[in-house]
Design a protein around this motif. Structure first.
Motif, mmCIF file in Angstrom:
data_model
loop_
_atom_site.group_PDB
_atom_site.id
_atom_site.type_symbol
_atom_site.label_atom_id
_atom_site.label_comp_id
_atom_site.label_asym_id
_atom_site.label_seq_id
_atom_site.Cartn_x
_atom_site.Cartn_y
_atom_site.Cartn_z
ATOM 1 N N UNK A 275 19.218 -45.190 49.083
ATOM 2 C CA UNK A 275 18.279 -44.200 49.695
ATOM 3 C C UNK A 275 17.264 -43.545 48.974
ATOM 4 N N UNK A 276 17.127 -44.018 47.839
ATOM 5 C CA UNK A 276 15.958 -43.871 46.650
ATOM 6 C C UNK A 276 14.811 -44.251 47.290
ATOM 7 N N UNK A 277 13.605 -43.559 46.959
ATOM 8 C CA UNK A 277 12.187 -43.907 47.281
ATOM 9 C C UNK A 277 11.829 -45.373 46.526
ATOM 10 N N UNK A 278 11.026 -45.925 46.904
ATOM 11 C CA UNK A 278 10.486 -47.404 46.522
ATOM 12 C C UNK A 278 10.243 -47.102 45.222
ATOM 13 N N UNK A 279 9.478 -46.194 44.669
ATOM 14 C CA UNK A 279 9.080 -46.071 43.324
ATOM 15 C C UNK A 279 10.288 -46.058 42.314
ATOM 16 N N UNK A 280 11.171 -45.234 42.804
ATOM 17 C CA UNK A 280 12.360 -45.197 42.199
ATOM 18 C C UNK A 280 13.272 -46.552 41.917
ATOM 19 N N UNK A 281 13.230 -46.902 43.096
ATOM 20 C CA UNK A 281 13.807 -48.286 43.027
ATOM 21 C C UNK A 281 13.382 -49.431 42.222
ATOM 22 N N UNK A 282 11.973 -49.582 42.071
ATOM 23 C CA UNK A 282 11.309 -50.095 41.142
ATOM 24 C C UNK A 282 11.543 -49.793 39.744
ATOM 25 N N UNK A 283 11.573 -48.645 39.368
ATOM 26 C CA UNK A 283 11.868 -48.192 37.925
ATOM 27 C C UNK A 283 13.231 -48.645 37.728
ATOM 28 N N UNK A 284 14.274 -48.383 38.714
ATOM 29 C CA UNK A 284 15.655 -48.681 38.368
ATOM 30 C C UNK A 284 15.684 -50.161 37.993
ATOM 31 N N UNK A 285 15.109 -51.129 39.026
ATOM 32 C CA UNK A 285 15.117 -52.661 38.750
ATOM 33 C C UNK A 285 14.723 -53.042 37.489
ATOM 34 N N UNK A 286 13.670 -52.265 36.847
ATOM 35 C CA UNK A 286 12.840 -52.833 35.574
ATOM 36 C C UNK A 286 13.701 -52.273 34.595
ATOM 37 N N UNK A 287 14.393 -51.238 34.584
ATOM 38 C CA UNK A 287 15.203 -50.491 33.569
ATOM 39 C C UNK A 287 16.502 -51.514 33.337
ATOM 40 N N UNK A 288 17.115 -51.781 34.587
ATOM 41 C CA UNK A 288 18.672 -52.233 34.549
ATOM 42 C C UNK A 288 18.505 -53.951 34.554
ATOM 43 N N UNK A 289 17.588 -54.492 35.064
ATOM 44 C CA UNK A 289 17.292 -55.729 35.298
ATOM 45 C C UNK A 289 16.115 -56.417 34.792
ATOM 46 N N UNK A 290 15.418 -55.935 33.623
ATOM 47 C CA UNK A 290 14.260 -56.461 33.226
ATOM 48 C C UNK A 290 14.499 -57.945 32.635
ATOM 49 N N UNK A 291 15.670 -58.140 32.198
ATOM 50 C CA UNK A 291 15.864 -59.551 31.489
ATOM 51 C C UNK A 291 16.324 -60.608 32.709
ATOM 52 N N UNK A 292 16.416 -60.292 33.673
ATOM 53 C CA UNK A 292 16.781 -61.358 34.928
ATOM 54 C C UNK A 292 15.766 -61.990 35.406
#
Length: 399
Positions: A275-292
């Motif tokens: 239920x987080x906003x789109x920008x928060x989701x993008x930040x989360x994905x970049x932070x935890x999954x940037x090597x994928x």
């Protein structure tokens, strides 16, 4: 001798004591007269409605009562005979009358008086009361009258009469939204044939759903509601975003609990991504999954890969533009927008000239290409590209 006379003159002119005169303003009788004139002046200020007021003397007794007369007669000074008649409301500012007209009732409500609306029994009287409330331009009074009508009229009658009274209708719609009377609000909007507002009101119900799986199914059902073309794309994006968040959350929670990922051990998650906003989701994905691997790549049945955006590339372009991405980057993602009209609008808006030129070339629209030539700088590479295309005899223009 002259010195003594001078001292005497100085005494009478400088002392706080003054000689007695018959016109002295400090005597008690003059003070009472002044008080009488001051209090009598109140008669010009207060309402002269003698039916609602009771005359009393300085002593607080009603004028004309035996007790008041005797008390004045046996008073020590007798000067109270000069006191004027004061007034006070009989009913302590409460309204016990049932004879007020709709206009008078509205005026008294505007002044904060207690008024009963139950005496307005007929439909005509109720509608006149509502019209007077609207004419008074007092939102609180209008709302109070609408609550009374909502309680005493059948829904179909209330809806029919409000349909021709737009001010009162807007007040009721706002009131129902604020109080959360969703069923009555939806019935009213359906009666008014406001299909898009009905859809939006139903969509807002997702805010009250806590379970993410139920919310996902609810949003999926909202896609079929009669939204506008723009709104339906937002609903689709919301559903897709939540669907992806559910997948990410389940996977990351498992990795964090198992301790199998170094980044989750080093930087523990502080909150769920659901239920987080789109920008928060993008930040989360970049932070935890940037090597994928690149999450925007998808493979088709021929084995070729192409970029794919769950939220739509038109939204990606808007996000990139808000973050001051260069034109070269914007052009790359504007080209990925499948809808031609949307692609042209975005390319024109963000001055992605190459995208506009190539799109008109693919459409073989010579007239639009010539018109767009006026929007680029003279002598620029874009103008040369347009001239080259217009002079190309191998292109079969449709106009």
């Amino acid at each position: 001798m002259s010195r003594a006379r001078a001292d005497e003159e100085e005494y009478w002119h400088s002392s706080k004591f003054r000689a007695f005169t018959f016109d002295d303003e400090d005597d008690e009788l003059s003070q009472l007269k002044e008080s009488k004139r001051a209090v009598n002046s109140l008669r010009d200020i207060v309402d002269d409605d003698d039916d609602d007021l009771e005359k009393v003397s300085w002593s607080g007794e009603p004028v004309g009562s035996k007790c008041g007369v005797l008390r004045a007669a046996f008073s020590d000074t007798g000067v109270k005979n000069y006191a004027p008649e004061l007034r006070r409301p009989k009913a302590e500012y409460k309204d016990y009358s049932n004879d007020w007209s709709p206009r008078d009732t509205v005026r008294r409500m505007q002044r904060g008086k207690v008024c009963s609306l139950e005496r307005f029994r007929s439909l005509q009287d109720k509608l006149v009361l509502l019209d007077e409330a609207v004419a008074g331009h007092d939102g609180n009074v209008i709302t109070a009258v609408l609550i009374f009508l909502k309680r005493t009229l059948r829904r179909e009658v209330l809806f029919r009469e409000l349909e021709v009274r737009q001010v009162a209708l807007c007040h009721l719609i706002h009131f129902l939204k604020e109080t959360g009377e969703q069923k009555l609000l939806l019935d009213l909007l359906r009666f008014l044939d406001r299909t898009e507002e009905v859809a939006l009101s139903q969509y807002r119900e997702h805010l009250n759903i806590q379970d993410v799986e139920k919310k996902r199914e609810f949003l999926k059902g909202c896609i079929g509601l009669p939204f506008s073309a723009e709104d339906i794309s937002h609903i689709q994006d919301h559903y897709t975003l939540l669907e992806r968040q559910i997948i990410i959350e389940a996977n990351d929670r498992h990795l964090a609990m198992a301790g199998q990922s170094e980044i989750f051990r080093k930087y523990p998650r502080k909150a769920s991504i659901l239920n987080m906003p789109l920008v928060t989701t993008l930040f989360y994905s970049c932070f935890y999954h940037y090597t994928e691997a690149e999450p925007l790549l998808a493979m088709n049945w021929l084995g070729y890969t192409k970029k794919k955006a769950p939220i739509g590339f038109h939204r990606v372009v808007e996000i990139l533009q808000r973050n001051n991405a260069p034109v070269q980057v914007l052009q790359e993602y504007v080209r990925l927008v499948e809808d031609v009209e949307t692609r042209l609008n975005l390319a024109t808006k963000y001055k992605c000239h190459d995208v506009v030129i190539d799109t008109y070339r693919d459409l073989k629209d010579r007239i639009q290409l010539m018109a767009y030539k006026c929007k680029v700088e003279r002598g620029s590479a874009e103008e040369e590209k347009i001239n080259s295309l217009l002079s190309n005899m191998q292109i079969r223009w449709k106009n």
